[in-house]
Motif scaffolding. Structure first.
Motif, PDB file in Angstrom:
ATOM      1  N   ASP A   3      55.474  12.826  65.429  1.00 24.56           N
ATOM      2  CA  ASP A   3      54.303  12.994  66.280  1.00 24.56           C
ATOM      3  C   ASP A   3      53.106  12.249  65.698  1.00 24.56           C
ATOM      4  O   ASP A   3      53.059  11.941  64.507  1.00 24.56           O
ATOM      5  N   ALA A   4      52.144  11.974  66.538  1.00 19.58           N
ATOM      6  CA  ALA A   4      50.964  11.200  66.139  1.00 19.58           C
ATOM      7  C   ALA A   4      50.111  11.951  65.120  1.00 19.58           C
ATOM      8  O   ALA A   4      50.049  13.188  65.127  1.00 19.58           O
ATOM      9  N   VAL A   5      49.469  11.202  64.250  1.00 18.69           N
ATOM     10  CA  VAL A   5      48.523  11.774  63.294  1.00 18.69           C
ATOM     11  C   VAL A   5      47.504  12.607  64.065  1.00 18.69           C
ATOM     12  O   VAL A   5      47.008  12.191  65.108  1.00 18.69           O
ATOM     13  N   GLY A   6      47.242  13.819  63.584  1.00 13.67           N
ATOM     14  CA  GLY A   6      46.282  14.703  64.238  1.00 13.67           C
ATOM     15  C   GLY A   6      46.884  15.618  65.285  1.00 13.67           C
ATOM     16  O   GLY A   6      46.186  16.459  65.845  1.00 13.67           O
ATOM     17  N   SER A   7      48.187  15.484  65.563  1.00 13.06           N
ATOM     18  CA  SER A   7      48.828  16.359  66.550  1.00 13.06           C
ATOM     19  C   SER A   7      48.760  17.809  66.105  1.00 13.06           C
ATOM     20  O   SER A   7      48.748  18.110  64.916  1.00 13.06           O
ATOM     21  N   ALA A   8      48.758  18.705  67.074  1.00 11.26           N
ATOM     22  CA  ALA A   8      48.756  20.134  66.781  1.00 11.26           C
ATOM     23  C   ALA A   8      50.131  20.754  66.998  1.00 11.26           C
ATOM     24  O   ALA A   8      50.346  21.912  66.662  1.00 11.26           O
ATOM     25  N   THR A   9      51.054  19.973  67.561  1.00 15.46           N
ATOM     26  CA  THR A   9      52.410  20.449  67.798  1.00 15.46           C
ATOM     27  C   THR A   9      53.406  19.335  67.505  1.00 15.46           C
ATOM     28  O   THR A   9      53.069  18.151  67.558  1.00 15.46           O
ATOM     29  N   ALA A  10      54.652  19.741  67.232  1.00 15.97           N
ATOM     30  CA  ALA A  10      55.763  18.808  67.104  1.00 15.97           C
ATOM     31  C   ALA A  10      56.496  18.848  68.432  1.00 15.97           C
ATOM     32  O   ALA A  10      57.010  19.898  68.832  1.00 15.97           O
ATOM     33  N   ALA A  11      56.519  17.745  69.133  1.00 12.87           N
ATOM     34  CA  ALA A  11      57.163  17.685  70.440  1.00 12.87           C
ATOM     35  C   ALA A  11      58.654  17.994  70.314  1.00 12.87           C
ATOM     36  O   ALA A  11      59.263  17.749  69.275  1.00 12.87           O
ATOM     37  N   ALA A  12      59.231  18.528  71.360  1.00  6.27           N
ATOM     38  CA  ALA A  12      60.649  18.858  71.386  1.00  6.27           C
ATOM     39  C   ALA A  12      61.342  18.028  72.456  1.00  6.27           C
ATOM     40  O   ALA A  12      60.768  17.778  73.514  1.00  6.27           O
TER      41      ALA A  12
END
Length: 176
Positions: A3-12
């Motif tokens: 995931d992108a730097v600064g993301s708040a979640t890990a995509a599934a």
């Protein structure tokens, strides 16, 4: 977890995205020789974890869990992935200090399979497996079986999946 730097979640790819606590940062270097483009880094504190807030593994049936992990330190127990089962973990996969030298370890249903030698700052692919038909647990490190398979008792665990920590009666511990 590219995931992108600064993301708040890990995509599934399927299921629910994993919410990242404040001790998680995305954009860390991925293991060489894989198709991964980046990784998540967990800071080892109580805020270094991710959870989708749901159960993703039916621990009463045959299952396998694993992934690419890189321990930064080996002077304490650290859990890469676990799933809650009430106030205890249904299973746990990570590095253990044990009786001296650190080892990779998979725990499930009263069984612990340990083997291989984790190295600080080095990537390894670890995978724990439970076979409901035979009742056996196994641990694989970098594609090879590590340790001696152990018989386990099936543990129905419908709690939340955890990345970077494991549960006990007092809360969470063994932060990655």
């Amino acid at each position: 977890m590219s995931d992108a730097v600064g993301s708040a979640t890990a995509a599934a790819e399927a299921e629910t995205a994993a919410a990242a606590a404040t001790g998680v940062s995305f954009g860390a270097p991925a293991p060489a020789g894989t198709t991964l483009t980046s990784a998540a880094a967990l800071d080892g504190t109580e805020d270094g974890f991710l959870t989708p807030g749901v159960s993703l593994v039916d621990t009463g049936k045959t299952f396998a869990v694993g992934g690419w992990v890189r321990p930064e330190r080996l002077d304490r127990d650290a859990t890469a992935i676990s799933q809650d089962a009430g106030t205890e973990p249904g299973f746990g996969l990570g590095a253990r200090t044990g009786d001296g030298e650190p080892v990779w370890s998979f725990t499930y249903g009263g069984a612990r399979v340990s083997g291989g030698a984790p190295e600080a700052g080095k990537w390894a692919h670890v995978l724990g497996q439970y076979d409901a038909e035979t009742g056996m647990t196994r641990l694989y490190v970098n594609g090879r079986e590590a340790g001696t398979a152990q018989r386990a008792t099936a543990v129905p665990g419908a709690g939340d999946l955890q990345l970077g920590r494991t549960r006990d009666g007092d809360g969470y511990r063994d932060h990655w």
